[in-house]
Motif scaffolding. Structure first.
Motif, short mmCIF file in Angstrom:
data_model
loop_
_atom_site.label_atom_id
_atom_site.label_comp_id
_atom_site.label_asym_id
_atom_site.label_seq_id
_atom_site.Cartn_x
_atom_site.Cartn_y
_atom_site.Cartn_z
N PRO A 54 5.02 -3.82 -14.26
CA PRO A 54 3.69 -4.16 -13.75
C PRO A 54 3.11 -3.06 -12.87
O PRO A 54 1.91 -2.80 -12.90
CB PRO A 54 3.95 -5.45 -12.96
N LYS A 55 3.95 -2.41 -12.09
CA LYS A 55 3.50 -1.31 -11.24
C LYS A 55 2.84 -0.22 -12.07
O LYS A 55 1.73 0.26 -11.75
CB LYS A 55 4.68 -0.74 -10.46
N GLU A 56 3.50 0.18 -13.15
CA GLU A 56 2.93 1.22 -14.01
C GLU A 56 1.64 0.76 -14.66
O GLU A 56 0.68 1.54 -14.80
CB GLU A 56 3.94 1.61 -15.10
N LEU A 57 1.60 -0.51 -15.03
CA LEU A 57 0.38 -1.05 -15.64
C LEU A 57 -0.79 -0.97 -14.66
O LEU A 57 -1.91 -0.59 -15.03
CB LEU A 57 0.64 -2.49 -16.09
N ALA A 58 -0.53 -1.31 -13.39
CA ALA A 58 -1.59 -1.26 -12.37
C ALA A 58 -2.06 0.17 -12.12
O ALA A 58 -3.22 0.39 -11.75
CB ALA A 58 -1.09 -1.88 -11.07
N GLU A 59 -1.19 1.12 -12.33
CA GLU A 59 -1.57 2.53 -12.16
C GLU A 59 -2.51 3.00 -13.27
O GLU A 59 -3.24 3.97 -13.10
CB GLU A 59 -0.31 3.41 -12.12
N LYS A 60 -2.49 2.28 -14.41
CA LYS A 60 -3.27 2.70 -15.57
C LYS A 60 -4.51 1.83 -15.82
O LYS A 60 -5.38 2.23 -16.59
CB LYS A 60 -2.39 2.67 -16.82
N CYS A 61 -4.55 0.62 -15.23
CA CYS A 61 -5.64 -0.31 -15.50
C CYS A 61 -6.23 -0.84 -14.20
O CYS A 61 -5.50 -1.06 -13.23
CB CYS A 61 -5.14 -1.51 -16.30
N ASN A 62 -7.52 -1.09 -14.21
CA ASN A 62 -8.17 -1.71 -13.06
C ASN A 62 -8.39 -3.21 -13.24
O ASN A 62 -8.67 -3.92 -12.28
CB ASN A 62 -9.53 -1.06 -12.80
N ILE A 63 -8.29 -3.67 -14.48
CA ILE A 63 -8.47 -5.09 -14.78
C ILE A 63 -7.24 -5.58 -15.53
O ILE A 63 -6.88 -5.03 -16.57
CB ILE A 63 -9.73 -5.33 -15.63
N ILE A 64 -6.59 -6.60 -14.98
CA ILE A 64 -5.34 -7.08 -15.56
C ILE A 64 -5.38 -8.59 -15.69
O ILE A 64 -5.72 -9.31 -14.75
CB ILE A 64 -4.14 -6.65 -14.70
#
Length: 298
Positions: A54-64
């Motif tokens: 999830p950390k990496e995902l947040a680094e790549k996306c602003n909307i989750i």
């Protein structure tokens, strides 16, 4: 052409019965998604880009978007050691949209914690099951800031036949628990009274026929075959039904509201969980729980 929301990539976490179908619908519509799931292989099978955490995902996306089983799963994904907040950047326009069924207490807590980090939280519990998710016919209940909601509305419209704004955080989750508690207690009561009739040697067809001559016809039409058949595709798991009723009970206690019928239903679904078959719908599993006692008493 790739469709984006305010020119930003979209992340999605949770690829169970519902989440996987919601993701596939967005992929079919041309959206670019970055995925994470506790079972990484499931994410790879669906397609899209797969994040390591999830950390990496947040680094790549602003909307989750989240579609998770319970509050513990949400806490782990958002606030855990490799959670979304670890990938946040200050002053980033970051929005978490939670489709999961959680208590209003949880929504308020999560929203307040994220607000302190400069992020936004939107409650977006859905009404509907796998068929509705596949065909974009869900009903989505929304709570949160209207400015943030408008940013994600285009993606939500791909999933929903109706989007209903409920107001401040907590209200959407409260309404979802009202709906689920009403539905789940109805199924438990229906299974219980049919078992009563069977215990006195009535036939299921006879019970259904007589009930159908009254206002109860709608219940028989919706749930009659579902409680009797092992062949009905699974729409909802019995352990998640128990969880939702528990959240309703917890929310009622917090407001000092007696919920005696829901309390009884929690006990029934708890019993059904220990006796359930994993591949069966919750409607069939709750009836099998009652039918077990008929067999034991013969």
């Amino acid at each position: 052409m790739v469709i984006t929301v305010i020119e930003k990539k979209i992340g999605f976490i949770g690829l169970g019965l519902m989440g996987s179908r919601m993701v596939k619908r967005h992929l079919d519509k041309g959206y670019e998604l970055i995925l994470w799931n506790r079972t990484i292989e499931k994410a790879k099978q669906i397609g899209g880009i797969v994040a390591k955490s999830p950390k990496e995902l947040a680094e790549k996306c602003n909307i989750i978007f989240l579609m998770l089983s319970d509050e513990n799963a949400c806490d782990s994904v958002i606030f855990g050691a490799q959670g979304l907040i670890k990938g946040l950047k200050r002053n980033q326009d970051f929005i978490i949209v939670n489709f999961s069924t959680v208590s209003p207490l949880y929504g308020v807590k999560a929203s307040n914690a994220l607000k302190e980090l400069g992020a936004s939280y939107i409650e977006a519990p859905v009404w509907g099951s796998v068929n509705e998710a596949e065909h974009g016919n869900l009903v989505i209940l929304l709570s949160g800031g209207q400015k943030e909601i408008e940013k994600v509305r285009p993606t939500l419209q791909e999933l929903a036949k109706e989007i209903i704004y409920m107001g401040e955080i907590g209200k959407a989750s409260a309404m979802k628990l009202v709906m689920n508690a009403f539905s789940l207690t109805t199924v438990a009561l229906f299974s219980e009274v049919v078992s009563l009739g069977l215990g006195w040697n009535l036939e299921a067809s006879q019970i259904f026929d007589i009930l159908s001559k009254t206002w109860m016809k709608a219940i028989v039409d919706k749930y009659g075959q579902r409680i009797l058949s092992d062949d009905i595709p699974q729409r909802f798991k019995v352990d998640l039904a128990k969880k939702d009723l528990f959240y309703a009970l917890k929310s009622g206690y917090y407001k000092n509201i007696p919920l005696h019928i829901i309390s009884g239903a929690v006990q029934s679904y708890t019993g059904a969980t220990s006796f359930s078959l994993a591949n069966l719908d919750y409607t069939r599993n709750i009836f099998r729980y009652y039918k077990k006692y008929l067999k034991e008493r013969k």
